[in-house]
Design a protein around this motif. Structure first.
Motif, PDB file in Angstrom:
ATOM      1  N   ARG A  21     -32.287  68.031 -40.601  1.00 38.00           N
ATOM      2  CA  ARG A  21     -31.264  67.852 -41.494  1.00 38.00           C
ATOM      3  C   ARG A  21     -32.121  67.184 -42.613  1.00 38.00           C
ATOM      4  N   ASP A  31     -24.476  70.832 -38.817  1.00 42.62           N
ATOM      5  CA  ASP A  31     -23.122  70.093 -38.525  1.00 42.62           C
ATOM      6  C   ASP A  31     -22.297  70.606 -37.337  1.00 42.62           C
ATOM      7  N   HIS A  32     -22.292  72.041 -37.118  1.00 48.07           N
ATOM      8  CA  HIS A  32     -21.559  72.919 -36.271  1.00 48.07           C
ATOM      9  C   HIS A  32     -22.423  72.580 -34.970  1.00 48.07           C
ATOM     10  N   GLN A  56     -27.594  73.729 -43.253  1.00 45.29           N
ATOM     11  CA  GLN A  56     -27.057  72.215 -43.078  1.00 45.29           C
ATOM     12  C   GLN A  56     -25.554  72.343 -42.474  1.00 45.29           C
ATOM     13  N   ARG A  57     -24.804  73.355 -42.861  1.00 43.49           N
ATOM     14  CA  ARG A  57     -23.481  73.700 -42.419  1.00 43.49           C
ATOM     15  C   ARG A  57     -23.543  73.868 -40.639  1.00 43.49           C
ATOM     16  N   GLU A 115     -23.999  69.911 -33.994  1.00 44.53           N
ATOM     17  CA  GLU A 115     -23.727  68.506 -33.352  1.00 44.53           C
ATOM     18  C   GLU A 115     -22.191  68.614 -33.039  1.00 44.53           C
TER      19      GLU A 115
END
Length: 175
Positions: free
Chosen positions: A116, A158-159, A154-155, A161
Motif C-alpha cells: 500500500r 483494502d478488499h 489500493q482498493r 484486508e
C-alpha cells in the motif's frame, strides 16, 4: 509484446530510422516503457523479414530509414481491431505473492501495508507526471491508465484486508 505493432503504428505516420522510432515510442508512452535501441533494431529486422517494413537508402549520416508496407498496414489494422484478452497480460506478481503468503501461513498484514505504501508513492509520482504532460494526449492516456491501475490496486488491498480479517483460517493463525 506490443513493440512490434507500436513501431508499425509510428511508421504509419511516415518513414523513420531506429533512433527516431525509439524516441517517439518512449514519448508516446510517457517514458513509462523505455526501449533499448538494440531491441528497436532487432524488431525492425524481424519486421523486414516478415515483409511488414522496407528499408530505404541510408541518409547522409548512414542511418537507414524504414517505411511501412501494405502488409505492415494490414498487420497494424488487425492489431488495432483486436481486443487485448485478459489472458494475454502477464501474471500479476502481487496476487501470486499474497496468495502464497496466505497459503504459507504468513502474516499478510505487513505485506499488504508495504505494498500500500509503495503503491501510494507510485500514485503520487504518476499524478505529478500527468500534470506535467497535460498537453500530450498519448502520454496522458498512458499515465491515466497507470493511475487507474494504482487506484484499483489500493482498493484491492483494502478488499484483501477485509477478506482476511473475516476469514476463520486467518483469525486462527493470528491468535
Amino acid at each position: 509484446m506490443a513493440i512490434r505493432q507500436g513501431l508499425l503504428a509510428l511508421l504509419s505516420r511516415g518513414p523513420r530510422y531506429g533512433y527516431q522510432l525509439r524516441a517517439e515510442f518512449e514519448a508516446s508512452t510517457g517514458a513509462t516503457w523505455p526501449l533499448n535501441i538494440g531491441q528497436v533494431y532487432t524488431t525492425l529486422s524481424r519486421l523486414e523479414r516478415d515483409g511488414l517494413v522496407a528499408p530505404g537508402e541510408q541518409d547522409d549520416q548512414g542511418r537507414v530509414v524504414y517505411t511501412i508496407t501494405e502488409a505492415g498496414r494490414a498487420e497494424m489494422a488487425r492489431w488495432f481491431g483486436t481486443p487485448v484478452a485478459q489472458a494475454d497480460r502477464p501474471r500479476d506478481e502481487l496476487v501470486i505473492k499474497l496468495a502464497m503468503a496466505v497459503t504459507a501461513g504468513a502474516d499478510v498484514r505487513p505485506i499488504i501495508q508495504a505494498q500500500r505504501t509503495a503503491t501510494m508513492g507510485t500514485l503520487q509520482r504518476l499524478t505529478r507526471a500527468r500534470r506535467a504532460s497535460a498537453d500530450d494526449p498519448a502520454q496522458r492516456l498512458v499515465l491515466d491508465s497507470m493511475i487507474f491501475q494504482a487506484e484499483a490496486e489500493q482498493r484491492w488491498l483494502d478488499h484483501c484486508e477485509a477478506v482476511l480479517a473475516a476469514s476463520p483460517q486467518t483469525q486462527e493463525r493470528q491468535a
